[in-house]
Design an enzyme around this catalytic site. Sequence first.
Site, PDB file in Angstrom:
ATOM      1  N   HIS A   1      65.472  -9.431  47.873  1.00  0.00           N
ATOM      2  CA  HIS A   1      65.776  -8.764  46.806  1.00  0.00           C
ATOM      3  C   HIS A   1      64.223  -8.192  46.826  1.00  0.00           C
ATOM      4  O   HIS A   1      63.480  -9.085  46.781  1.00  0.00           O
ATOM      5  CB  HIS A   1      66.079  -9.192  46.138  1.00  0.00           C
ATOM      6  CG  HIS A   1      68.422  -8.679  45.420  1.00  0.00           C
ATOM      7  ND1 HIS A   1      68.496 -10.345  45.158  1.00  0.00           N
ATOM      8  CD2 HIS A   1      69.211  -7.804  45.727  1.00  0.00           C
ATOM      9  CE1 HIS A   1      70.004 -10.261  46.278  1.00  0.00           C
ATOM     10  NE2 HIS A   1      70.284  -9.107  45.944  1.00  0.00           N
TER      11      HIS A   1
ATOM     12  N   CYS B   1      66.899 -13.209  38.176  1.00  0.00           N
ATOM     13  CA  CYS B   1      67.702 -12.738  38.700  1.00  0.00           C
ATOM     14  C   CYS B   1      69.127 -12.914  37.488  1.00  0.00           C
ATOM     15  O   CYS B   1      70.650 -13.448  37.919  1.00  0.00           O
ATOM     16  CB  CYS B   1      67.895 -14.022  40.234  1.00  0.00           C
ATOM     17  SG  CYS B   1      66.978 -13.155  41.550  1.00  0.00           S
TER      18      CYS B   1
HETATM   19  N1  ARG Z   1      73.113 -16.785  46.460  1.00  0.00           N
HETATM   20  C1  ARG Z   1      72.726 -14.830  45.681  1.00  0.00           C
HETATM   21  C2  ARG Z   1      72.641 -14.061  46.811  1.00  0.00           C
HETATM   22  O1  ARG Z   1      71.855 -14.360  47.723  1.00  0.00           O
HETATM   23  C3  ARG Z   1      71.165 -14.718  45.172  1.00  0.00           C
HETATM   24  C4  ARG Z   1      71.137 -13.976  44.096  1.00  0.00           C
HETATM   25  C5  ARG Z   1      69.425 -13.799  44.014  1.00  0.00           C
HETATM   26  N2  ARG Z   1      69.199 -12.576  42.768  1.00  0.00           N
HETATM   27  C6  ARG Z   1      68.710 -12.093  42.999  1.00  0.00           C
HETATM   28  N3  ARG Z   1      68.745 -10.516  41.728  1.00  0.00           N
HETATM   29  N4  ARG Z   1      67.184 -12.197  43.704  1.00  0.00           N
HETATM   30  O2  ARG Z   1      73.592 -12.954  46.910  1.00  0.00           O
END
Ligand code: ARG
Length: 305
Positions: A187, A281
């Site tokens: 992300h 997150c």
């Molecule tokens: N387990 C989540 C996923 O893989 C983690 C999300 C992390 N969130 C973020 N905004 N980077 O989607």
Amino acid sequence: MPVMTTTAHPGAGTTLAWGRHYAVVRPDHFRIDYVINPYMFRADQPDPALAMSQWETLVATLGRLGARVDVIEQRAEAPDMVYTMNLGLALTSASGSRVALSHMRHQERRVETAPAVAWFTRAGFTPTLMGQAGVGPCFEAGDAFPFGGDLVVGVGPRTEEQALEWLAREFEVVVRGLRIRHPGMYHLDLAFCPLGAGTALVCPAAFDERSARAVLGLVPDPIVLSEQEALTFCANAVVVGRTIVMPVCPDRVRHEIESRGFVVELVDVSEFHKGGGSVRCLTNPLDILIGRDVAPVAGGAVLLP
Ligand code: ARG
């Protein structure tokens, strides 16, 4: 604050107008049920009590810094819902408040959409969907930030290119796409964090070569992170005025941040690193305004290196 600050970094300490109102999801059902990123292992489950106390410290810290925090209840069948940032992109303009719901890349997270729609609707945001159940472009809101009057959006691991056009048209803003290529920074919010009007944490190693150049060109005074620094989750931070709430901060990065007139506040959220997310997150900013933080542009436009 050192007196040299402003000379060395023009625009140092210029704070963001947004970032004083967040949604968070209370981690009542946080666990690792599936593996969709390189940090997740089902054999390495979070300690529920420790996760809750880390989360409570984060919420209390944001409150103490003057931010408003709205709490969303977690659905039992949605263990990743705690990563609130990914529920949707909330933007307010003269014509009202809307939220572009995420259309999760992984089917495992799509159960989060219904509770997200319900919560945002109650909070006064009109939900809009660019895709659902695998039909239409994928978009995850952890890939989108306002910066320099535009919307900066990461594409690749999660968000698809077609989402950029949709966002630009729907919100009538300029969308600057960046191609993410690092599997550990899936992300944008793991590699890019706006700190102020002219400065941001940026990890060029997250992007392909052209996008790495593009992101450095967007930020007048970037704090450039090495791959190793970014993989500590230090860019996954939340900014409230002059304070940067970070999970960890390498000394070099702290020095760069402080020399620009910002203050680092550490909040340990190590249990949430087991799911592949950190401070940013766990939050979703609700006070981004089109007309203040993002410039309105009739019809919108997309730029993608
Ligand atoms: N387990 C989540 C996923 O893989 C983690 C999300 C992390 N969130 C973020 N905004 N980077 O989607």
